[in-house]
Motif scaffolding. Structure first.
Motif, PDB file in Angstrom:
ATOM      1  N   HIS A  15      60.301 -83.374 -56.391  1.00 49.56           N
ATOM      2  CA  HIS A  15      59.962 -84.442 -55.526  1.00 49.56           C
ATOM      3  C   HIS A  15      58.627 -84.545 -55.035  1.00 49.56           C
ATOM      4  CE1 HIS A  15      64.519 -84.768 -54.292  1.00 49.56           C
ATOM      5  NE2 HIS A  15      64.278 -85.018 -55.561  1.00 49.56           N
ATOM      6  N   GLU A  16      57.653 -83.610 -55.399  1.00 50.57           N
ATOM      7  CA  GLU A  16      56.422 -83.507 -55.066  1.00 50.57           C
ATOM      8  C   GLU A  16      55.419 -83.990 -55.991  1.00 50.57           C
ATOM      9  OE1 GLU A  16      55.293 -81.850 -52.094  1.00 50.57           O
ATOM     10  OE2 GLU A  16      57.444 -81.364 -51.464  1.00 50.57           O
ATOM     11  N   PRO A  17      54.070 -84.505 -55.573  1.00 52.13           N
ATOM     12  CA  PRO A  17      53.189 -84.986 -56.472  1.00 52.13           C
ATOM     13  C   PRO A  17      52.752 -84.132 -57.609  1.00 52.13           C
ATOM     14  CG  PRO A  17      52.463 -85.465 -54.306  1.00 52.13           C
ATOM     15  CD  PRO A  17      53.828 -84.550 -54.182  1.00 52.13           C
ATOM     16  N   ASP A  18      52.798 -84.645 -58.973  1.00 54.01           N
ATOM     17  CA  ASP A  18      52.687 -84.007 -60.078  1.00 54.01           C
ATOM     18  C   ASP A  18      53.610 -82.543 -60.168  1.00 54.01           C
ATOM     19  OD1 ASP A  18      50.146 -85.052 -60.637  1.00 54.01           O
ATOM     20  OD2 ASP A  18      49.098 -84.166 -58.795  1.00 54.01           O
ATOM     21  N   GLN A  50      46.645 -73.185 -64.016  1.00 54.66           N
ATOM     22  CA  GLN A  50      46.877 -71.857 -62.814  1.00 54.66           C
ATOM     23  C   GLN A  50      45.723 -72.210 -61.874  1.00 54.66           C
ATOM     24  OE1 GLN A  50      45.846 -67.784 -63.440  1.00 54.66           O
ATOM     25  NE2 GLN A  50      47.884 -67.416 -62.829  1.00 54.66           N
ATOM     26  N   ALA A  51      44.344 -72.548 -62.574  1.00 53.41           N
ATOM     27  CA  ALA A  51      43.439 -72.786 -61.471  1.00 53.41           C
ATOM     28  C   ALA A  51      43.665 -73.878 -60.695  1.00 53.41           C
ATOM     29  CB  ALA A  51      42.143 -72.576 -62.346  1.00 53.41           C
ATOM     30  N   TRP A  52      44.062 -74.957 -61.018  1.00 53.85           N
ATOM     31  CA  TRP A  52      44.303 -76.096 -60.594  1.00 53.85           C
ATOM     32  C   TRP A  52      45.289 -76.067 -59.558  1.00 53.85           C
ATOM     33  CZ3 TRP A  52      49.189 -78.997 -61.031  1.00 53.85           C
ATOM     34  CH2 TRP A  52      49.058 -80.350 -60.427  1.00 53.85           C
ATOM     35  N   GLN A  53      46.279 -75.278 -59.963  1.00 50.73           N
ATOM     36  CA  GLN A  53      47.408 -74.971 -58.709  1.00 50.73           C
ATOM     37  C   GLN A  53      46.753 -74.224 -57.646  1.00 50.73           C
ATOM     38  OE1 GLN A  53      50.430 -73.080 -61.255  1.00 50.73           O
ATOM     39  NE2 GLN A  53      51.602 -75.106 -61.628  1.00 50.73           N
ATOM     40  N   ARG A  54      45.991 -73.220 -57.917  1.00 52.84           N
ATOM     41  CA  ARG A  54      45.464 -72.271 -56.870  1.00 52.84           C
ATOM     42  C   ARG A  54      44.661 -72.998 -56.018  1.00 52.84           C
ATOM     43  NH1 ARG A  54      48.783 -69.692 -58.617  1.00 52.84           N
ATOM     44  NH2 ARG A  54      48.903 -67.768 -59.708  1.00 52.84           N
ATOM     45  N   ALA A  55      43.817 -74.260 -56.708  1.00 52.31           N
ATOM     46  CA  ALA A  55      43.048 -75.089 -55.612  1.00 52.31           C
ATOM     47  C   ALA A  55      44.147 -76.115 -54.778  1.00 52.31           C
ATOM     48  CB  ALA A  55      42.269 -76.000 -56.441  1.00 52.31           C
TER      49      ALA A  55
END
Length: 442
Positions: free
Chosen positions: A384-387, A421-426
């Protein structure tokens, strides 16, 4: 005239040619050459206890006999495969009697000494230490793994090597007078050397077998075709449960990890040529696909599993082609041990910190009371969250900071995982700042 009770069987060629002096011994010049340790000990007639580690047919028993001969010692030989503590006690009693009556020391040769259990090995210790016995052991297993450390500390360990082509050539020249007037062509001799695989006893047995067949057929010179017809290929030096098997399996794994397809095929061929257990090979390939390749090429694991299944269905020789295909693919796949390393860190953390409680928002709440107690509250459903990512939500026990155990490489398919992983950390960092300062999210 000999009768049934006095006639003796004809000794095998290997026994007829057993060396009666150091100068007749073939091979092991790194130990018996001029100035080398065993040569010096034998010439000084100052013998010490020692254990010989090496493959079959390289002279372990013969060296034990020569050790007694050159020092004029009483010689006792027992096999650890058949002997027990009773046999050890008998050997000790014989050694005492020899010393008391004739004043001679005793060399006790224990063949396959690694087969003795701890109690049996311990039974030798005081008598080796007192000097009543000079222990000479023979083993095909690594002494560091198979022999008690207490016994090892009282004995030198010498490594015996397979006989070289030149060594086998010397054996052939010595054997020629016993070959019923039969000679071998060079190709035939090379064939038997290959079949012997560095085993002197096997080589002499093959010579005897071929010369007997040639004598019966009135063949004076054995050519390659006759040698092939009168013998059968022996398995290479290989022991499914011993050192040789695990060394070759280890070399195969390291060749795959080192991205060398040719070396991988070589060790695979050696294992299969020696009659190795293919299930152990495919098991190692499957493990390697995850341990050393991992997410750099997730397809490697599928291929390794499919290769194992295909071999089970096809068998040899067709199934060997599948194994070769899988081996070359695994060797040339991009490598990453990131998942393996992360798993080691996770296990170590759990061992150190014990059973930390599951956070309330991660607990299922099938019952009303559980929901009233706060189970599953504040949990955000990722879909239900963006992306499809709930930025900032934590999944570790309370108080545990993100450890960053899994660190994807930039090789192969893992490069995309590293980017994600880097995108999620950001996103997590942005959510954390918003939570700390709600006004910044307006």
């Amino acid at each position: 005239m000999a009768d049934l009770f006095t006639a003796k069987p004809r000794a095998p060629l290997a026994e007829l040619l057993r060396p009666k002096s150091l100068d007749e011994f073939v091979g092991q010049q790194h130990l018996l050459g001029p100035g080398k340790p065993l040569r010096l000990a034998f010439e000084a007639r100052s013998l010490h206890s020692f254990i010989m580690w090496g493959p079959p047919g390289v002279g372990k028993t013969t060296l034990g006999r020569l050790a007694a001969m050159v020092t004029d010692s009483h010689f006792i030989a027992i096999s650890a495969v058949l002997a027990g503590v009773k046999d050890i006690r008998q050997a000790i009693d014989d050694a005492r009697a020899e010393l008391d009556v004739r004043g001679r020391s005793t060399v006790l040769f224990v063949d396959e000494i690694h087969r003795f259990n701890k109690a049996q090995q311990d039974a030798l210790l005081p008598h080796v230490e007192s000097g009543l016995l000079t222990l000479v052991g023979g083993t095909t297993e690594h002494p560091g793994l198979a022999v008690n450390s207490a016994l090892l500390s009282r004995a030198q360990v010498y490594t015996l090597e397979p006989l070289s082509d030149a060594d086998l050539e010397k054996l052939y020249e010595r054997a020629r007078p016993h070959l019923r007037g039969v000679d071998l062509s060079d190709p035939a001799l090379q064939l038997l050397k290959g079949f012997a695989d560095g085993d002197g006893r096997r080589f002499l047995n093959l010579l005897e077998q071929v010369s007997t067949a040639a004598s019966e057929k009135r063949v004076e010179e054995v050519d390659l075709e006759f040698a092939k017809r009168s013998t059968s290929p022996s398995l290479r030096r290989f022991d499914k449960g011993g050192d040789e098997f695990y060394w070759q399996l280890s070399a195969f794994h390291k060749s795959l990890r080192g991205s060398d397809p040719d070396a991988s095929l070589y060790w695979l061929a050696r294992i299969l040529d020696g009659g190795g257990d293919v299930s152990q090979v495919t098991r190692r390939m499957i493990v390697m696909a995850s341990e050393d390749i991992g997410n750099a090429d997730p397809g490697a694991l599928h291929l390794a599993i499919h290769a194992a299944q295909a071999y089970e269905r096809l068998g040899s020789p067709e199934g060997e082609i599948v194994l070769a295909q899988a081996a070359t693919y695994l060797a040339l796949s991009p490598k990453s041990n990131a998942s393996y390393a992360a798993w080691d860190l996770a296990r170590a953390f759990v061992k150190e910190h014990g059973s930390l409680p599951v956070p309330m928002h991660l607990r299922n709440a099938p019952a009303k009371l559980m929901r009233q107690m706060g189970y599953r509250q504040a949990y955000r459903y990722a879909h239900h969250e963006p992306d499809g990512y709930a930025a900032g939500q934590t999944y570790l026990p309370e108080g545990v900071e993100r450890p960053n155990w899994y660190r994807p490489t930039d090789r192969g398919a893992e490069r995309a995982l590293a980017e994600r992983q880097a995108w999620q950390r950001a996103l997590d960092e942005e959510a954390s700042q918003t939570e700390a300062d709600p006004s910044s999210g307006q």
